[in-house]
Enzyme design. Structure first.
Site, mmCIF file in Angstrom:
data_model
loop_
_atom_site.group_PDB
_atom_site.id
_atom_site.type_symbol
_atom_site.label_atom_id
_atom_site.label_comp_id
_atom_site.label_asym_id
_atom_site.label_seq_id
_atom_site.Cartn_x
_atom_site.Cartn_y
_atom_site.Cartn_z
ATOM 1 N N ARG A 1 -4.945 42.217 -5.492
ATOM 2 C CA ARG A 1 -5.568 41.834 -4.210
ATOM 3 C C ARG A 1 -6.709 40.842 -4.441
ATOM 4 O O ARG A 1 -7.752 40.908 -3.787
ATOM 5 C CB ARG A 1 -6.079 43.063 -3.447
ATOM 6 C CG ARG A 1 -5.034 44.115 -3.174
ATOM 7 C CD ARG A 1 -3.936 43.632 -2.247
ATOM 8 N NE ARG A 1 -2.960 44.691 -2.066
ATOM 9 C CZ ARG A 1 -1.894 44.871 -2.844
ATOM 10 N NH1 ARG A 1 -1.670 44.054 -3.855
ATOM 11 N NH2 ARG A 1 -1.039 45.853 -2.615
ATOM 12 N N SER B 1 -4.840 48.375 5.203
ATOM 13 C CA SER B 1 -5.548 49.101 4.151
ATOM 14 C C SER B 1 -6.970 48.562 4.000
ATOM 15 O O SER B 1 -7.147 47.385 3.695
ATOM 16 C CB SER B 1 -4.804 48.959 2.824
ATOM 17 O OG SER B 1 -3.504 49.482 2.931
ATOM 18 N N GLU C 1 -10.867 46.244 0.435
ATOM 19 C CA GLU C 1 -9.852 45.190 0.382
ATOM 20 C C GLU C 1 -10.125 44.175 1.487
ATOM 21 O O GLU C 1 -9.844 43.002 1.365
ATOM 22 C CB GLU C 1 -8.467 45.808 0.555
ATOM 23 C CG GLU C 1 -7.321 44.831 0.428
ATOM 24 C CD GLU C 1 -5.969 45.522 0.464
ATOM 25 O OE1 GLU C 1 -5.044 44.945 1.063
ATOM 26 O OE2 GLU C 1 -5.843 46.637 -0.074
#
Length: 337
Positions: A165, A237, A333
């Protein structure tokens, strides 16, 4: 005539549905309009913020300066190789529409990334991933505009410094480049990736193992766990899955036999952040106007009137709770502005 608008609400441009104002807003569907927006900001000595589909941001304040929303469209075939095609895809193309295009044309590589919100331009920034596949596996290169020099720049896959990520665009090039096109390679002879979670079992429900059924299965799984931002504000998320040492994981497994980690190297494990948050007692918990989703603890939600600060404070409380219980720091994230 291209017009840069003043005092615009960003609520329609972030999937959390947070109310925040942009001092100036430029929706630019060509490179020329992006350059005009950069020149406008430079002339007026204003900062620039780039927002794509707004599916990975949390706004905690009004934005001073110029918000540039690149909406370049188009899926253009660039190279026909023996076993693959390479496409040049506009940054403003909706990511899932591109995945749909790939699957409809029996081209593999991105089917596991179905139903991920946002635009193509965000894929390399975040190195989006799901079910054992990441954007970096298919990205050949990225085109953009360097804000300082106004010049067109290109980045190879290696230049992008992809990580979990993560990419160069979230670090040393953060806020310095506006992505315009992403070159993506799709396979004529796809290799299916099904060894993640319950994906293989879900695919079997639809019959043969093929691109179409993998896409259906991924959409079904994601839809069952993740709330639709149209119905309830969220950014998917919120936290990354933390990586811990093998010894740390073994001590966790001894205390919590139901833990489901993923061995990523000889001495490292990835631990599901959602599991940690649920074990810490946060799943389904509501604090005022925001809370944790009742089906997926990794997702923070806006019940309608939450401010960005409220959601940020909830995230910080979760971080503190998980740290105290497990000795693990959860890293967001989502990009918090």
């Amino acid at each position: 005539m291209f017009v840069i608008k003043k005092d615009i609400s960003l609520k329609p441009f972030n999937t959390f549905g947070i109310e925040a104002k942009a001092e100036y807003f430029a929706r630019a569907n060509t490179i020329e309009k992006i350059l005009y927006s950069i020149n406008f900001a430079s002339y007026n000595k204003l900062p620039i913020l780039i927002i794509g589909g707004g599916s990975n941001i949390l706004l905690t304040r009004n934005i001073e300066g110029v918000v540039v929303n690149p909406t370049i469209q188009g899926i253009q075939l660039q190279r026909d190789k023996p076993e693959s095609y390479i496409f040049r895809v506009g940054a403003g193309v909706v990511w899932d529409k591109f995945v749909e295009f790939a699957v409809q044309n029996n081209l593999g590589g991105v089917e596991n990334l179905s139903h991920i919100p946002g635009c193509v331009g965000a894929a390399p920034i975040q190195n989006i991933g799901a079910y054992g596949v990441e954007a970096k596996d298919t990205i050949v290169k990225v085109e953009g505009i360097d804000i300082a020099s106004r010049k067109t720049v290109e980045f190879t896959n290696a230049d992008c410094k992809f990580g979990y990520r993560d990419s160069v665009f979230k670090n040393e090039l953060k806020g310095k480049v506006i992505i315009t096109y992403v070159w993506i390679e799709l396979s004529k002879k796809p290799q299916f990736v099904l060894d993640y979670g319950n994906l293989v079992d879900e695919v079997k429900k639809y019959g043969d193992t093929n691109l179409q059924n993998i896409r259906k299965a991924v959409i079904a799984i994601r839809s069952s766990k993740l709330p639709d931002p149209v119905e309830i504000g969220n950014a998917g998320s919120f936290f990354k899955n933390p990586v811990v040492s093998a010894s740390k994981y073994e001590s966790l497994a001894a205390e919590y036999p139901d833990i489901r980690g993923f061995n990523i190297s000889d001495d490292e494990y990835k631990v599901p952040a959602g599991w940690l948050i649920e074990k810490a007692g946060w799943k389904g918990k509501r604090l005022g106007n925001c809370g944790v989703h009742d089906k997926q603890a990794l997702v923070l939600v806006n019940f309608g009137d939450a401010s960005g600060i409220e959601i940020l404070e909830l995230a910080q409380k979760i971080q503190q709770s998980v740290k105290e219980k497990f000795g693990i720091h959860l890293e967001p994230e989502v990009n918090v502005l």
